[in-house]
Design a protein around this motif. Structure first.
Motif, mmCIF file in Angstrom:
data_model
loop_
_atom_site.group_PDB
_atom_site.id
_atom_site.type_symbol
_atom_site.label_atom_id
_atom_site.label_comp_id
_atom_site.label_asym_id
_atom_site.label_seq_id
_atom_site.Cartn_x
_atom_site.Cartn_y
_atom_site.Cartn_z
ATOM 1 N N UNK A 1 0.821 -1.193 0.000
ATOM 2 C CA UNK A 1 0.000 0.000 0.000
ATOM 3 C C UNK A 1 0.863 1.253 0.000
ATOM 4 N N UNK A 2 1.957 1.216 0.757
ATOM 5 C CA UNK A 2 2.842 2.376 0.802
ATOM 6 C C UNK A 2 3.414 2.682 -0.579
ATOM 7 N N UNK A 3 3.828 1.628 -1.321
ATOM 8 C CA UNK A 3 4.400 1.830 -2.646
ATOM 9 C C UNK A 3 3.356 2.418 -3.606
ATOM 10 N N UNK A 4 2.128 1.912 -3.533
ATOM 11 C CA UNK A 4 1.059 2.464 -4.369
ATOM 12 C C UNK A 4 0.761 3.913 -4.017
ATOM 13 N N UNK A 5 0.802 4.223 -2.736
ATOM 14 C CA UNK A 5 0.536 5.580 -2.296
ATOM 15 C C UNK A 5 1.595 6.540 -2.821
ATOM 16 N N UNK A 6 2.843 6.098 -2.879
ATOM 17 C CA UNK A 6 3.916 6.937 -3.421
ATOM 18 C C UNK A 6 3.674 7.206 -4.902
ATOM 19 N N UNK A 7 3.263 6.171 -5.648
ATOM 20 C CA UNK A 7 3.053 6.310 -7.087
ATOM 21 C C UNK A 7 1.782 7.100 -7.393
ATOM 22 N N UNK A 9 -0.357 8.707 -5.120
ATOM 23 C CA UNK A 9 -0.703 9.821 -4.247
ATOM 24 C C UNK A 9 -1.965 9.509 -3.466
ATOM 25 N N UNK A 10 -2.396 10.427 -2.678
ATOM 26 C CA UNK A 10 -3.599 10.215 -1.884
ATOM 27 C C UNK A 10 -3.247 9.873 -0.457
ATOM 28 N N UNK A 11 -4.164 9.223 0.215
ATOM 29 C CA UNK A 11 -3.919 8.834 1.603
ATOM 30 C C UNK A 11 -4.409 7.425 1.836
ATOM 31 N N UNK A 12 -3.809 6.786 2.785
ATOM 32 C CA UNK A 12 -4.208 5.432 3.153
ATOM 33 C C UNK A 12 -5.176 5.549 4.315
ATOM 34 N N UNK A 13 -6.344 5.014 4.138
ATOM 35 C CA UNK A 13 -7.367 5.077 5.166
ATOM 36 C C UNK A 13 -7.594 3.724 5.784
ATOM 37 N N UNK A 14 -8.646 3.624 6.539
ATOM 38 C CA UNK A 14 -8.999 2.362 7.184
ATOM 39 C C UNK A 14 -10.474 2.089 6.931
ATOM 40 N N UNK A 15 -10.847 0.837 6.967
ATOM 41 C CA UNK A 15 -12.244 0.446 6.802
ATOM 42 C C UNK A 15 -12.867 0.274 8.169
#
Length: 97
Positions: A1-7, A9-15
């Motif tokens: 998820x971190x790698x996708x977020x770098x590519x 952008x955006x933010x990582x949330x929680x369900x």
């Protein structure tokens, strides 16, 4: 998820979270989850109904066409198609007719 977020952008949330007002990641069979969605849909439908439906003299609901004169609109559309038929030599629908 971190790698996708770098590519991406955006933010990582929680369900659970919501997207466009619809709950994601929650138990979908729980009535509590869907109450807010149902209430919002009902409010939007009530506004839509008041904009496009009106009561006639007998109390029945009828479609409201706004300020448009449908006969004039129909004539204008027919004239547009006649003009296109006369001026567009290579159109497929003209060859079919």
């Amino acid at each position: 998820m971190e790698a996708l977020n770098v590519v991406l952008g955006g933010e990582i949330g929680a369900l659970p979270t919501s997207y466009l007002g619809i709950p994601l990641g929650a138990k979908s069979q729980s009535y509590k989850i869907w109450n807010n969605v149902v209430e919002r849909c009902e409010m939007k439908l009530a506004r839509w109904k008041s904009q496009f439906l009106s009561r006639d003299g007998s109390g029945k609901e009828a479609w409201r066409s706004g300020n448009k004169n449908l006969m004039n609109q129909s004539k204008a559309l027919k004239m547009k198609w006649l003009w296109k038929f006369n001026n567009e030599e290579q159109s497929y629908w003209k060859k079919v007719i």
